[in-house]
Write a protein that holds these residues in place. Sequence first.
Motif, PDB file in Angstrom:
ATOM      1  N   ASP A 375     -58.525  70.299  83.610  1.00  0.00           N
ATOM      2  CA  ASP A 375     -57.963  71.292  84.990  1.00  0.00           C
ATOM      3  C   ASP A 375     -58.499  70.961  86.466  1.00  0.00           C
ATOM      4  OD1 ASP A 375     -60.177  72.766  84.204  1.00  0.00           O
ATOM      5  OD2 ASP A 375     -59.235  74.543  84.178  1.00  0.00           O
ATOM      6  N   THR A 378     -56.544  69.870  89.378  1.00  0.00           N
ATOM      7  CA  THR A 378     -55.661  70.934  89.519  1.00  0.00           C
ATOM      8  C   THR A 378     -56.282  72.003  90.600  1.00  0.00           C
ATOM      9  OG1 THR A 378     -54.283  70.397  87.695  1.00  0.00           O
ATOM     10  CG2 THR A 378     -53.894  72.201  88.338  1.00  0.00           C
ATOM     11  N   ALA A 401     -47.418  69.235  93.681  1.00  0.00           N
ATOM     12  CA  ALA A 401     -47.571  69.643  92.367  1.00  0.00           C
ATOM     13  C   ALA A 401     -48.696  68.735  91.792  1.00  0.00           C
ATOM     14  CB  ALA A 401     -46.285  69.559  91.390  1.00  0.00           C
ATOM     15  N   PRO A 403     -50.298  68.865  88.179  1.00  0.00           N
ATOM     16  CA  PRO A 403     -50.233  69.489  87.060  1.00  0.00           C
ATOM     17  C   PRO A 403     -51.651  69.289  86.336  1.00  0.00           C
ATOM     18  CG  PRO A 403     -48.856  68.152  86.713  1.00  0.00           C
ATOM     19  CD  PRO A 403     -49.301  67.769  88.268  1.00  0.00           C
ATOM     20  N   GLN A 405     -53.263  67.805  83.124  1.00  0.00           N
ATOM     21  CA  GLN A 405     -53.271  66.606  82.242  1.00  0.00           C
ATOM     22  C   GLN A 405     -54.182  66.119  81.634  1.00  0.00           C
ATOM     23  OE1 GLN A 405     -50.725  64.115  85.216  1.00  0.00           O
ATOM     24  NE2 GLN A 405     -48.933  64.397  83.670  1.00  0.00           N
TER      25      GLN A 405
END
Length: 547
Positions: A375, A378, A401, A403, A405
């Motif tokens: 993260d 992100t 976005a 995300p 992953q």
Amino acid sequence: MRSGARAAIVGAVFAAMVGVAGCGSGQDDSSSAKDGASAGSGDDKPSLKNVKTGPPSAAEVKTTARAFLAAWSAGETAKAAALTDDTGAATTALGDYRKKAHVAKVALEPGSASGAKVPFSVNAQISSGGRSVPWTYESSMTVTRDTKTGKPVVAWKPSVVQPDLAEGDTLRTGASEAPPIKAVDRDGKELTAAEHPTLKTILAALRERYGKKAGGKAGVETYIERAKGSKSPDKTLKVLSKGTPGTLRTTIDASLQSTAEQQVSKRTKASVVAVKPSTGEILAVANSPASGFNTALQGSYAPGSTMKIITSATLIDKGLAAYGKAHPCPKYFSYGGWKFQNDKKFEIKNGTFEQSFARSCNTAFISQAGKLKNDDLTNEARNVFGIGLNWQTGVPSFDGAVPVQSAASKAASLIGQGGVRMNPLNMASVAATASTGTFRQPYLVAPSLDDRTLAKASKTMKSSTHDQLRKLMRLTATSGTAAEAMAGMSGDFGAKTGSAEVDNQEKPNGWFSAYRDDIAAAGVVPEGGHGGDTAGPMVAALLRAGG
């Protein structure tokens, strides 16, 4: 609702009744259908051997099209709908044409068929509120063969009724809920779709949201009420009586808007956005084609190597990279079962981090994937660059976005692939944040007009990270992959190029994100190839014009 009308004006109601004959035995149809059997041996059932197959003949196309248009024109809704492959949907749409759109009369004239496609002209009369006005347009239908009966039928689509109708849309005539607006730029100059065609959808969206707040008076119109959840604003098709527009000030710079439109018009597909880093104001928005989807604000594409702006900030924050320090850039690097490589398999031996950024070395970033939490990227994108914070721009927009992953997808995200999705608005904002060190949410209409709360990032960029990121982008703009597009640029500037690979595309999408003084811009050219060669000149032109 939209610019359109919620207050429907009651007009003439058309009704059609269809008689159903009973069977000769005295039993009603519903009874025999419920029993699931007939009195006979079954020999009276249609035989598949007798059902026609293949495309309809020219004679069948002509006959079916003319019969459909004749029934529609005569107001025989049930009869016309029965000549389509979706009786229910056709009945509703053709009924709404009379009842909700208040079309009192309609004459339909078929043109010359091109295979199974038949164009036709529409000459209608709309009657509403004691006013009757003509309405003419062109449409078309396609005749196909029903697979069950073998009969030629009209392949039903809402666009048969009116070319701009989509699934779930409704055609209406009535007093508009949203009065018309006179949108003006930041200096008070009127913005019209005639002068700025790429603003057409934005102007419609502004009217839908701010028509009442701008203080205008509603008129009566025939319009398309879009389906719930549609990304497109309602569309006015015919004005029966004009309303009085209210004035709505936007953040657009009319001169810069013209430059943006000139730049995208040079390509079949392209989008660009310019923003003001010190405030977040959107200065220009342009798309090619002008009448297509608003990719600039609502698109969702992998941003390719322009994402390395955010990735670099992440790595610097985590102590995994720094300007002036050694950083590996091998030809290949494998992670999570995927083998990544650089453009044309180049490598930089004994290179530094700034060299890897300026030349856009993929493996230099992929090689750090194992040192990052899933993260980390992100969090940097959201908490520092404001990506995904539900932006309130004043018009429909997508705020990007990034995300969370893992494995190979996490590595791909570092170079703007994987699940990362952006548009030119997002990447213009990223460049603006890199320029100032502070995220300021882009907006097109002042939040004070409707008490919107603009998104705020929870962190400002660390001073050291900000300084290094600006140096990285400056180097890229002067001697890296962005140097050609940014040649001769003066002032305080920086840039980053990107090329995003997309499955089944011969060429990647070309990206470019840059800033100069108090203007930041980004652009994308789908299937354009290298961002420096395609999107670069568009963005650089805006930076020069805005200086």
